[in-house]
Design an enzyme around this catalytic site. Structure first.
Site, short mmCIF file in Angstrom:
data_model
loop_
_atom_site.label_atom_id
_atom_site.label_comp_id
_atom_site.label_asym_id
_atom_site.label_seq_id
_atom_site.Cartn_x
_atom_site.Cartn_y
_atom_site.Cartn_z
N ARG A 1 14.61 32.68 5.21
CA ARG A 1 15.67 33.63 4.88
C ARG A 1 15.24 34.59 3.78
O ARG A 1 14.39 34.31 2.97
CB ARG A 1 16.93 32.86 4.45
CG ARG A 1 17.58 32.07 5.55
CD ARG A 1 18.61 31.09 5.04
NE ARG A 1 19.35 31.52 3.88
CZ ARG A 1 20.15 30.73 3.16
NH1 ARG A 1 20.28 29.46 3.52
NH2 ARG A 1 20.80 31.16 2.12
N TYR B 1 15.76 16.41 18.19
CA TYR B 1 15.45 16.23 16.77
C TYR B 1 14.77 14.88 16.55
O TYR B 1 13.74 14.78 15.90
CB TYR B 1 16.74 16.31 15.96
CG TYR B 1 16.62 16.03 14.49
CD1 TYR B 1 17.21 14.91 13.92
CD2 TYR B 1 15.93 16.91 13.65
CE1 TYR B 1 17.10 14.64 12.57
CE2 TYR B 1 15.83 16.65 12.28
CZ TYR B 1 16.42 15.53 11.75
OH TYR B 1 16.33 15.27 10.40
C1 VAH Z 1 21.17 15.37 10.88
N1 VAH Z 1 21.49 15.42 8.47
O1 VAH Z 1 22.35 15.06 10.97
C2 VAH Z 1 20.51 15.21 9.52
C3 VAH Z 1 19.93 13.83 9.35
C4 VAH Z 1 20.29 11.38 9.69
C5 VAH Z 1 20.80 12.74 9.90
O2 VAH Z 1 18.65 13.75 9.82
O3 VAH Z 1 20.54 15.80 11.82
#
Ligand code: VAH
Length: 337
Positions: A54, A161
């Site tokens: 950013r 993720y």
């Molecule tokens: C998420 N805050 O929610 C992050 C984290 C354990 C959760 O990795 O993706």
């Protein structure tokens, strides 16, 4: 190349030296914005270079030390910043979290994998002292034991993720074993803080609930009331990664990444702790796509390895966290007239 760099370069792959010149990626994110300031307190403002994608850097943050606009997926840009500031340590926080990652899996893969590999390659080639790469409880999936989740267990996450976090852990371990790069990491639970807004994760409800409790005395939660997840207050989270960075490497049985644990609660318990301060606070529940992600994550985590290997110990419980959150947010947020 000056002598220091030359020395570092000659030490490529083996240096686990002293951390003096630190670069933080994702420095404007939920962890980065507070970690940068804490590192500047401990190492000197000019020795901690903050970087982020950013350009809209908050004034007080911009005035607290050096800042560079950086896209970690551009390896040449990263190398230029590292050379310009003679960096010997990287805290790599730039990442796309689970919620946004499910909506934009390509972006999550690019930032979380290509960005990480760029960081590891630059650090290896320049013989850096340390690379800190946070992982997450997102590495665990539906087939992982949910209670007291072990340090070594099944890692088959179902979110993009989570996939990038498992692959990232394996990549970090590879760079340690193959090149001797001193990479370390912790598996963060959901992190709760008041200084910056949540960053697009599944655990964001545990931050937003405090803001809405003050502003509206009501919160509509995107996971169901009985959802139990491991959580941690930001001061504990910052201490964890900095303490691990400073720990004696000879004591570490794991590199990436240590389970760490502080709190575990369901949304009902969280709401009750808020009602100790705001009795009229109410919560409604409208689970969305993030419920399925949360259901794959642990309820509690076994962090004995971190406690044994580098003396990890959390300091905040739920009531202390809620009190600190509400008092700080109360100062920041104009409550409705
Ligand atoms: C998420 N805050 O929610 C992050 C984290 C354990 C959760 O990795 O993706």
């Amino acid at each position: 190349m000056d002598d220091r760099n030359n020395q570092l370069y000659l030490g490529a792959g083996v240096a686990t030296g002293e951390m003096k010149r630190i670069l933080v990626t994702g420095a404007l994110g939920q962890i980065g914005s507070e970690l940068t300031l804490e590192l500047r307190k401990q190492y000197g403002a000019d020795n901690v270079v903050a970087t982020d994608l950013r350009n809209d850097v908050p004034k007080d943050f911009a005035e607290s030390g050096p800042y560079e606009n950086l896209d970690v997926t551009e390896g040449s840009s990263l190398l230029n910043v590292v050379k310009k500031h003679k960096i010997d340590t990287i805290y790599h926080l730039a990442a796309i979290l689970s919620g946004v990652g499910e909506q934009r899996p390509e972006l999550a893969y690019s930032v979380n994998m290509n960005g990480l590999k760029n960081v590891l390659d630059v650090a290896k080639d320049r013989g850096m002292a340390r690379v800190m790469v946070p992982s997450s409880i997102a590495v665990f999936g539906p087939s992982t034991p949910h209670d007291n989740t072990p340090q070594e267990t099944v890692l088959r996450p179902t979110s993009m993720y989570g996939v990038t976090k498992v692959a990232g852990e394996l990549l970090c371990d590879y760079y340690w074993k193959k090149f001797g790069l001193d990479v370390r990491g912790v598996r963060y639970p959901g992190l709760i803080s008041w200084k910056t807004p949540p960053g697009g994760g599944t655990t964001d409800y545990a931050v937003a609930i405090y803001h809405e409790a003050i502003q509206k005395k009501h919160y509509t939660c995107f996971v169901k009331e009985s959802t139990v997840l491991p959580m941690m207050y930001m001061p504990d989270a910052l201490r964890a990664i900095i303490d691990l960075a400073k720990a004696d490497g000879n004591r570490l049985r794991y590199r990436n990444a240590y389970n760490i644990s502080a709190l575990s609660f369901d949304v009902a318990e969280l709401a009750d702790s808020i009602r100790q301060h705001i009795p009229e606070f109410t919560v409604a529940y409208e689970p969305d796509y993030r419920q399925q992600i949360a259901d794959g994550w642990p309820h509690t985590v076994d962090d004995r390895a971190a406690r044994l290997d580098w003396d990890w110990k959390p300091e905040y419980d739920l009531s202390a966290m809620t009190e600190d959150m509400l008092s700080n947010l109360g100062r920041l947020i104009e409550t409705p007239a």
